[in-house]
Design a protein around this motif. Structure first.
Motif, mmCIF file in Angstrom:
data_model
loop_
_atom_site.group_PDB
_atom_site.id
_atom_site.type_symbol
_atom_site.label_atom_id
_atom_site.label_comp_id
_atom_site.label_asym_id
_atom_site.label_seq_id
_atom_site.Cartn_x
_atom_site.Cartn_y
_atom_site.Cartn_z
ATOM 1 N N LEU A 282 15.924 -83.578 11.948
ATOM 2 C CA LEU A 282 17.183 -84.019 12.511
ATOM 3 C C LEU A 282 17.385 -85.452 12.852
ATOM 4 N N LEU A 283 16.307 -85.868 13.457
ATOM 5 C CA LEU A 283 16.235 -87.331 14.247
ATOM 6 C C LEU A 283 16.488 -88.310 12.947
ATOM 7 N N PHE A 284 15.763 -88.071 11.863
ATOM 8 C CA PHE A 284 15.871 -88.949 10.653
ATOM 9 C C PHE A 284 17.229 -88.763 10.092
ATOM 10 N N THR A 285 17.838 -87.638 10.222
ATOM 11 C CA THR A 285 19.295 -87.563 9.677
ATOM 12 C C THR A 285 20.009 -88.492 10.549
ATOM 13 N N ALA A 286 19.863 -88.359 11.683
ATOM 14 C CA ALA A 286 20.840 -89.028 12.905
ATOM 15 C C ALA A 286 20.598 -90.716 12.576
ATOM 16 N N SER A 287 19.431 -90.855 12.223
ATOM 17 C CA SER A 287 19.197 -92.490 12.333
ATOM 18 C C SER A 287 19.688 -93.082 10.634
ATOM 19 N N LEU A 288 19.297 -92.485 9.665
ATOM 20 C CA LEU A 288 19.603 -92.938 8.410
ATOM 21 C C LEU A 288 20.786 -92.354 7.683
ATOM 22 N N LEU A 289 20.830 -90.867 7.420
ATOM 23 C CA LEU A 289 21.831 -90.540 6.794
ATOM 24 C C LEU A 289 23.262 -90.099 7.117
ATOM 25 N N LEU A 290 23.355 -90.267 8.391
ATOM 26 C CA LEU A 290 24.494 -90.062 9.345
ATOM 27 C C LEU A 290 25.545 -91.367 8.793
ATOM 28 N N ASN A 291 25.062 -92.324 8.756
ATOM 29 C CA ASN A 291 25.627 -93.786 8.310
ATOM 30 C C ASN A 291 26.519 -93.540 7.059
ATOM 31 N N TYR A 292 25.887 -92.784 6.217
ATOM 32 C CA TYR A 292 26.492 -92.615 4.904
ATOM 33 C C TYR A 292 27.818 -91.923 4.883
ATOM 34 N N PHE A 293 28.071 -91.112 6.014
ATOM 35 C CA PHE A 293 29.003 -90.103 6.111
ATOM 36 C C PHE A 293 30.191 -90.988 6.983
ATOM 37 N N LEU A 294 29.935 -91.993 7.796
ATOM 38 C CA LEU A 294 30.911 -92.547 8.496
ATOM 39 C C LEU A 294 31.681 -93.838 7.659
ATOM 40 N N PRO A 295 32.789 -93.924 8.252
ATOM 41 C CA PRO A 295 33.576 -95.026 7.671
ATOM 42 C C PRO A 295 32.938 -96.480 7.751
ATOM 43 N N PRO A 296 33.155 -97.211 6.798
ATOM 44 C CA PRO A 296 32.293 -98.712 6.864
ATOM 45 C C PRO A 296 32.916 -99.421 8.036
ATOM 46 N N GLY A 297 31.757 -100.064 8.576
ATOM 47 C CA GLY A 297 31.814 -100.842 9.834
ATOM 48 C C GLY A 297 31.840 -99.935 11.250
ATOM 49 N N THR A 298 31.481 -98.737 10.955
ATOM 50 C CA THR A 298 31.577 -97.892 12.247
ATOM 51 C C THR A 298 30.408 -98.183 12.799
ATOM 52 N N VAL A 381 12.203 -93.174 15.121
ATOM 53 C CA VAL A 381 13.619 -93.654 14.539
ATOM 54 C C VAL A 381 14.107 -94.899 15.062
ATOM 55 N N GLY A 382 12.812 -95.640 15.547
ATOM 56 C CA GLY A 382 12.734 -96.944 15.929
ATOM 57 C C GLY A 382 13.044 -97.164 17.609
ATOM 58 N N LEU A 383 13.030 -96.144 18.264
ATOM 59 C CA LEU A 383 13.304 -96.299 19.492
ATOM 60 C C LEU A 383 12.039 -96.420 20.400
ATOM 61 N N LEU A 384 11.881 -97.271 21.664
ATOM 62 C CA LEU A 384 10.605 -97.140 22.202
ATOM 63 C C LEU A 384 10.117 -96.416 23.082
ATOM 64 N N ASP A 385 9.572 -95.124 22.858
ATOM 65 C CA ASP A 385 9.461 -94.149 23.882
ATOM 66 C C ASP A 385 8.195 -94.351 24.555
ATOM 67 N N PRO A 386 7.889 -94.065 25.867
ATOM 68 C CA PRO A 386 6.850 -94.510 26.698
ATOM 69 C C PRO A 386 5.500 -94.038 26.161
ATOM 70 N N LEU A 387 5.466 -92.830 25.381
ATOM 71 C CA LEU A 387 4.029 -92.383 24.817
ATOM 72 C C LEU A 387 3.533 -93.580 23.903
ATOM 73 N N LYS A 388 4.223 -93.701 22.828
ATOM 74 C CA LYS A 388 3.933 -94.496 21.678
ATOM 75 C C LYS A 388 4.560 -95.754 21.604
ATOM 76 N N GLY A 389 5.733 -95.734 21.697
ATOM 77 C CA GLY A 389 6.394 -97.310 21.253
ATOM 78 C C GLY A 389 5.915 -98.142 22.407
ATOM 79 N N ILE A 390 6.011 -97.941 23.616
ATOM 80 C CA ILE A 390 5.657 -98.823 24.785
ATOM 81 C C ILE A 390 3.970 -98.999 25.044
ATOM 82 N N THR A 391 3.318 -98.016 24.764
ATOM 83 C CA THR A 391 1.998 -97.971 24.712
ATOM 84 C C THR A 391 1.296 -98.844 23.779
ATOM 85 N N ASP A 392 1.782 -98.782 22.606
ATOM 86 C CA ASP A 392 1.321 -99.733 21.536
ATOM 87 C C ASP A 392 1.742 -101.010 21.819
ATOM 88 N N ALA A 393 2.979 -101.271 22.269
ATOM 89 C CA ALA A 393 3.468 -102.690 22.616
ATOM 90 C C ALA A 393 2.284 -103.314 23.579
#
Length: 438
Positions: A282-298, A381-393
């Motif tokens: 569902l997160l990948f759907t929100a990040s990638l596929l949802l844009n295909y069903f929205l009007p251009p420029g949204t 989906v590219g957001l920096l959570d505390p466990l993986k995203g920020i810790t890796d940074a």
């Protein structure tokens, strides 16, 4: 009494015997150990094995934490301090990384000069939750609880103040329509209220917001969603999804129990589909596929998309938990509501749902705890959570390159505090409501 010859002499004690202490094996720590750890041969073996495992764990952890260093600028400096203090070959926790980078774990890449905004939002969050969670707090403060989502959004993202204002106006419009139609037809009133709110948000909110911004340009500095991270991001997604998924789950549970074929079918299909799909999908759907069903420029904010998907995912599970509570109620409760002449909504609000929710408290809170921990999946989906995203940074920086256990222990400890707090509150709520009546 005693017998002497053929005569009986009666004797009555006129003083009490002094109170005797119980046997040592039946009181205190000895009794607790016998009943809980050494009650049988199997329990005794498991106790001894558990003690050996615990000893092995503590034998490594205690010196490691005892040799911890809190003041250092780099990992090399930290290890040098450990070697100089406890000798070559000594090992210790380099907790200086927590002291050095705690703002990054807390705020992510949020602008440093705006830290006061998420801090203020967190303080206001506790103030908004107080009248909801604790009965001793005056109920009139619930008005602030209803306003907090709009205030919190404005503080975190900034921008013009009229964006949350016109969003709130949509709820006001829907409520006004519902109040005007509720006495005629309850179901029609709900449907018309939802339709009126959607018309406002889709067609009227934008022009009204631009007009108000032109007259009174009140705004805070805008912050992009890509700057969010750490526990600010986890709390934003977790609190939003928890707050929204509970009412949605209640509606889905009632829809699944409904006698109306269309509503029941839609509810069942939604619940079974969501429960059959992993959250990461569902997160990948929100990040990638949802844009295909929205009007251009949204421009559909990524954090908002994640909140929507996480909310739908949690709502499906909460619906099943509440359905279990509804099924546990005796049929007589429904018949009692009919006997009192209550309509469907009155019966659900006054009799059925309060009891079903009390029964479902453990399952609901367990779902909330799992939901809060699942916020770490947003890293995919590219957001920096505390466990993986920020810790890796943090671990990728030259100062702390090579550090491993300390960041994960710190983040895990903070997650434990939040989840343990929710668990303890659920136990407090169960005791206060006296679920078992025993």
């Amino acid at each position: 009494m005693s017998e002497t010859g053929t005569q009986t002499v009666r004797f009555v004690r006129d003083t009490m015997l002094p109170e005797a202490a119980p046997p040592a094996s039946q009181s205190g720590a000895v009794k607790w150990l016998r009943e809980n750890l050494f009650s049988g041969w199997l329990n005794t073996i498991l106790t001894i094995l558990g003690a050996l495992v615990l000893f092995q764990i503590l034998r490594g952890l205690v010196p490691w934490f005892a040799h911890s260093v809190w003041n250092a600028q780099t990992l090399g400096e930290c290890r040098q301090i450990i070697a100089e203090t406890w000798g070559e070959g000594a090992r210790g926790a380099c907790l200086a990384v927590v002291r050095d980078r705690w703002t990054q774990w807390t705020f992510g890449f949020y602008p440093a000069h705006l830290y006061w905004r998420p801090v203020l939002a967190l303080v206001l969050l506790f103030a908004a939750l107080a009248p909801i969670l604790f009965s001793a707090v005056p109920r009139r403060l619930m008005a602030f609880s209803a306003l907090f989502p709009f205030v919190g959004y404005w503080l975190l993202w900034g921008g013009t103040i009229w964006t949350p204002v016109v969003a709130l106006a949509g709820f006001v419009v829907g409520y006004a329509v519902w109040r005007g139609m509720a006495k005629r037809n309850a179901l029609a009133a709900v449907l018309l209220a939802v339709a009126a709110a959607l018309v406002w948000w889709l067609f009227l909110a934008g022009p009204v917001e631009r007009a108000l911004a032109g007259v009174a340009p009140l705004a805070l500095e805008s912050v992009r969603s890509s700057s969010f991270g750490g526990f600010v991001l986890a709390l934003t997604i977790g609190v939003s999804a928890i707050s929204l998924s509970l009412p949605l789950g209640i509606m889905l549970a009632l829809g699944r129990q409904s006698d109306m074929f269309l509503i029941k079918t839609l509810s069942v299909c939604f619940i079974e589909f969501i429960r059959g799909v992993p959250l990461i999908t569902l997160l990948f759907t929100a990040s990638l596929l949802l844009n295909y069903f929205l009007p251009p420029g949204t421009n559909f904010d990524i954090i908002l998309r994640v909140i929507i998907m996480v909310t739908l995912f949690a709502a499906a599970y909460i619906a099943e938990v509440i359905r279990g509570g509804l099924a546990a109620l005796p049929r007589g409760q429904y018949e009692a509501a009919d006997a009192l002449g209550l309509d469907y909504f009155q019966a659900q609000r006054l009799i059925v749902l309060p009891q079903a929710l009390k029964i479902s408290i453990p399952g609901i809170v367990s779902t909330f705890i799992g939901l809060f921990k699942d916020t770490t999946l947003v890293v995919f989906v590219g957001l920096l959570d505390p466990l993986k995203g920020i810790t890796d940074a943090v671990r990728a920086s030259t100062d702390w390159k090579g550090i491993y256990w300390e960041p994960y222990i710190f983040v895990g400890f903070i997650f434990f505090l939040f989840c343990f707090g929710m668990s303890r509150y659920s136990m407090y709520l169960e005791r206060r409501l006296k679920r078992d009546h025993r």
